[in-house]
Design a protein around this motif. Structure first.
Motif, PDB file in Angstrom:
ATOM      1  N   THR A 329       0.600  -1.580   0.377  1.00 53.99           N
ATOM      2  CA  THR A 329      -0.118   0.229  -0.494  1.00 53.99           C
ATOM      3  C   THR A 329       0.710   1.578   0.058  1.00 53.99           C
ATOM      4  N   THR A 330       0.788   2.076  -0.456  1.00 46.86           N
ATOM      5  CA  THR A 330       1.051   3.775  -0.290  1.00 46.86           C
ATOM      6  C   THR A 330       1.873   3.643   0.746  1.00 46.86           C
ATOM      7  N   ASN A 331       0.594   3.353   2.308  1.00 45.75           N
ATOM      8  CA  ASN A 331       0.891   4.137   3.564  1.00 45.75           C
ATOM      9  C   ASN A 331       1.929   2.896   3.889  1.00 45.75           C
ATOM     10  N   SER A 332       2.465   1.841   3.360  1.00 50.46           N
ATOM     11  CA  SER A 332       3.074   0.639   3.938  1.00 50.46           C
ATOM     12  C   SER A 332       4.715   1.420   3.858  1.00 50.46           C
ATOM     13  N   TYR A 333       4.791   2.541   2.816  1.00 46.94           N
ATOM     14  CA  TYR A 333       6.359   3.257   3.173  1.00 46.94           C
ATOM     15  C   TYR A 333       6.206   4.213   3.410  1.00 46.94           C
ATOM     16  N   LYS A 334       5.464   4.918   4.601  1.00 51.19           N
ATOM     17  CA  LYS A 334       5.107   5.704   5.806  1.00 51.19           C
ATOM     18  C   LYS A 334       5.735   4.910   7.195  1.00 51.19           C
ATOM     19  N   ARG A 335       6.082   3.903   7.252  1.00 51.45           N
ATOM     20  CA  ARG A 335       6.518   2.833   8.186  1.00 51.45           C
ATOM     21  C   ARG A 335       7.904   2.517   7.235  1.00 51.45           C
ATOM     22  N   LEU A 336       8.122   2.629   6.458  1.00 54.23           N
ATOM     23  CA  LEU A 336       9.600   1.830   6.216  1.00 54.23           C
ATOM     24  C   LEU A 336      11.115   2.895   6.347  1.00 54.23           C
ATOM     25  N   VAL A 337      10.881   3.723   7.211  1.00 57.33           N
ATOM     26  CA  VAL A 337      11.662   4.930   7.541  1.00 57.33           C
ATOM     27  C   VAL A 337      12.859   4.960   8.798  1.00 57.33           C
ATOM     28  N   PRO A 338      13.876   5.361   9.090  1.00 56.36           N
ATOM     29  CA  PRO A 338      14.561   5.552  10.435  1.00 56.36           C
ATOM     30  C   PRO A 338      14.069   5.051  11.338  1.00 56.36           C
ATOM     31  N   ASP A 339      14.721   4.841  12.118  1.00 54.66           N
ATOM     32  CA  ASP A 339      14.192   5.426  14.266  1.00 54.66           C
ATOM     33  C   ASP A 339      12.757   4.836  14.357  1.00 54.66           C
ATOM     34  N   PHE A 340      11.995   4.332  12.985  1.00 56.85           N
ATOM     35  CA  PHE A 340      11.123   3.912  14.199  1.00 56.85           C
ATOM     36  C   PHE A 340      11.057   1.576  14.277  1.00 56.85           C
ATOM     37  N   GLU A 341      11.817   1.628  14.466  1.00 61.23           N
ATOM     38  CA  GLU A 341      12.386  -0.301  14.163  1.00 61.23           C
ATOM     39  C   GLU A 341      12.248  -0.690  13.005  1.00 61.23           C
ATOM     40  N   ALA A 342      11.867  -0.086  12.178  1.00 58.54           N
ATOM     41  CA  ALA A 342      11.197  -0.870  10.935  1.00 58.54           C
ATOM     42  C   ALA A 342      12.594  -0.487   9.598  1.00 58.54           C
ATOM     43  N   PRO A 343      12.464  -2.053   8.759  1.00 62.24           N
ATOM     44  CA  PRO A 343      14.055  -1.988   8.108  1.00 62.24           C
ATOM     45  C   PRO A 343      14.116  -0.853   7.180  1.00 62.24           C
ATOM     46  N   VAL A 344      14.895  -0.198   6.664  1.00 62.56           N
ATOM     47  CA  VAL A 344      15.190   0.733   5.603  1.00 62.56           C
ATOM     48  C   VAL A 344      15.905   0.694   4.798  1.00 62.56           C
ATOM     49  N   ASN A 345      17.331  -0.691   4.697  1.00 60.87           N
ATOM     50  CA  ASN A 345      18.192  -1.231   4.094  1.00 60.87           C
ATOM     51  C   ASN A 345      18.806  -2.449   3.474  1.00 60.87           C
ATOM     52  N   VAL A 346      18.671  -3.043   3.025  1.00 60.16           N
ATOM     53  CA  VAL A 346      19.171  -4.474   2.291  1.00 60.16           C
ATOM     54  C   VAL A 346      20.302  -5.099   3.404  1.00 60.16           C
TER      55      VAL A 346
END
Length: 484
Positions: A329-346
């Motif tokens: 979803t478009t909203n999914s990428y508001k999670r994939l940001v730094p400092d929120f315990e979500a991965p950003v890097n491969v």
């Protein structure tokens, strides 16, 4: 209540014995949304399990079929027969079965290529050439339960009769509530005790029904990091198809039981700005009978086998294209940001929650528990397509002997761009469109289970979502730019 695995005539006996009034037949569309059709129990006979039901207009299901090729058959899977909890219907006794979808007849050659359960079954068959007899999957399902969500939708902005667009969230736990005894501040919701944890009883009710009625085992339940009722239910590991059915069932019963308590549950990943979002971490392991093929006792780093490393290599190699399925979803990428315990890097790490892949280090030398945790997905994904995509990516890594490189020990959020380049760390897509573009150029590894027409239908719909999103003014934009 004891749950039994039933087949064919046993189901009919159980229907009569338990005085079931209606049977609900469940299936998901290609986006993972659950659909249901019900029939009175007296209309069900043994032919239903061989001939199925000519009851599906596939043109009315998003992403399924055109109006000129719409007649399809629902064939119930008797092993998924379960009596539904009273919250589904307080007046009569109901049961449900998941269905497989067919065109023309119920021969396997007629299986509908956009049937999500079929995709899982086809993907699982690919393990045989690698000496893998089965795989285990353990999902962590996160979600929010609010007292209410009020949405003021309008694609026409302030000119529409609704008077603009926006939304509000109400929760006894929100920091904006006036009830200080239950308020949880932003990012301070991890493992609170009662009375601040207002969701404890509801989560336990959900877990009880999952086990008592559906036979779904739960490892743990708890409040998550975010405020406003963010919760997590960890399902006990199981094989691919039962796990996918279990996640679908869990998401549905969470919504049903929340509704019964005049609350609203959402699996939308990030509904609250500035707070943590909901994920669906996927734990995976590969087995040959009783041997865990991911485990290697002589490995000094993480007791991880070479096959396990190649599997990780495949996941990392295809991570960007998998995002179109794991974060849809478009909203999914508001999670994939730094400092929120979500991965950003491969990259991958050992016990490192800032990496896309984490090797859990609990009971590190215990071979039965060795597993790979993929931390990128969120609960808006179609669990069937997600499992299949992850498995096929990992198998591609084994086939091509893709080396994932060394595990990253640092907090990756703190690395500079130059340090990331030195480690060979690239970034995950930052938007749904980027993920879809990646899937368009990297999808051959999916070909054994994902038909071209399935991927085309999926991407067409998701590109449309992104276009509408990118063209729609938001309340934030109006407040930010209206006085320019």
């Amino acid at each position: 209540m004891t749950v039994q695995v039933l087949i064919h005539n046993d189901v009919l006996e159980k229907i009569a014995e338990q005085k079931i009034s209606y049977l609900s037949f469940w299936f998901t569309d290609i986006f993972g949304e659950l659909h249901s059709m019900s029939m009175p129990s007296y209309a069900i006979d043994k032919n239903a399990f061989s001939d199925g039901f000519e009851k599906l207009d596939a043109s009315s299901i998003r992403g399924f079929s055109s109006v000129n090729k719409s007649d399809m058959i629902l064939k119930p899977d008797p092993e998924t027969f379960r009596i539904l909890p009273p919250d589904y219907d307080q007046r009569r006794k109901n049961a449900r079965m998941f269905c497989n979808i067919y065109q023309e007849n119920t021969n396997e050659s007629s299986r509908f290529s956009r049937d999500s359960r079929a995709v899982v079954e086809m993907a699982e068959k690919q393990t045989r050439e690698f000496g893998i007899t089965h795989t285990f999957w353990g999902p962590e399902v996160e979600f929010f339960v609010f007292d209410s969500i009020s949405v003021y939708p309008s694609q026409y902005g302030a000119t529409h009769s609704y008077g603009g667009s926006g939304y509000s969230i109400e929760s006894a736990e929100s920091p904006w509530t006036k009830n200080i005894s239950t308020a949880i501040d932003i990012k301070e919701g991890y493992y609170p005790s009662q009375p601040k944890d207002t969701m404890s009883s509801l989560r336990k009710d959900i877990c009880d029904d999952l086990y008592d009625y559906f036979g779904i085992k739960v490892e743990a339940e708890h409040h998550e990091v975010a405020t406003s009722g963010q919760s997590e239910i960890n399902l006990h590991y199981d094989r691919m198809l039962p796990t996918a059915d279990a996640v679908t069932t869990t998401k549905n019963i969470v919504k049903v039981k929340s509704k019964r308590q005049n609350k609203v549950a959402t699996f939308m990943s990030k509904p609250i700005y500035g707070d943590n979002a909901s994920a669906m971490h996927m734990h995976q392991s590969l087995w040959n009978e009783d041997t865990n093929l991911v485990y290697e006792p002589n490995d000094s780093q993480a007791n991880l086998s070479q096959m396990g490393r190649y599997y990780i290599g495949g996941l990392l190699d295809h991570a960007s294209s998998i995002c179109a399925i794991s974060n849809p979803t478009t909203n999914s990428y508001k999670r994939l940001v730094p400092d929120f315990e979500a991965p950003v890097n491969v990259c991958w790490g050992i016990g490192n929650r800032s990496a896309a892949i984490r090797i859990p280090m609990y009971m590190n030398s215990h071979g039965k528990s060795k597993r790979i945790e993929y931390r990128v997905p969120d609960p808006t994904s179609n669990i069937y397509l997600l499992e299949a995509a992850l498995l096929l990516a990992g198998l591609d890594g084994i086939r091509r002997k893709i080396d994932p490189g060394d595990p990253v020990e640092h907090n990756i959020y703190k690395l500079t761009p130059e340090q990331k380049r030195n480690y060979g760390i690239r970034s995950l897509p930052q938007s749904l469109k980027e993920a879809l573009d990646s899937l368009g150029s990297d999808n051959k590894f999916l070909a054994s289970a994902f038909s071209t027409d399935l991927l085309d239908a999926y991407c067409e719909s998701k590109y449309k979502e992104h276009r509408i999103f990118s063209q729609t003014p938001t309340a934030w934009e109006v407040s930010m730019y209206a006085d320019i």
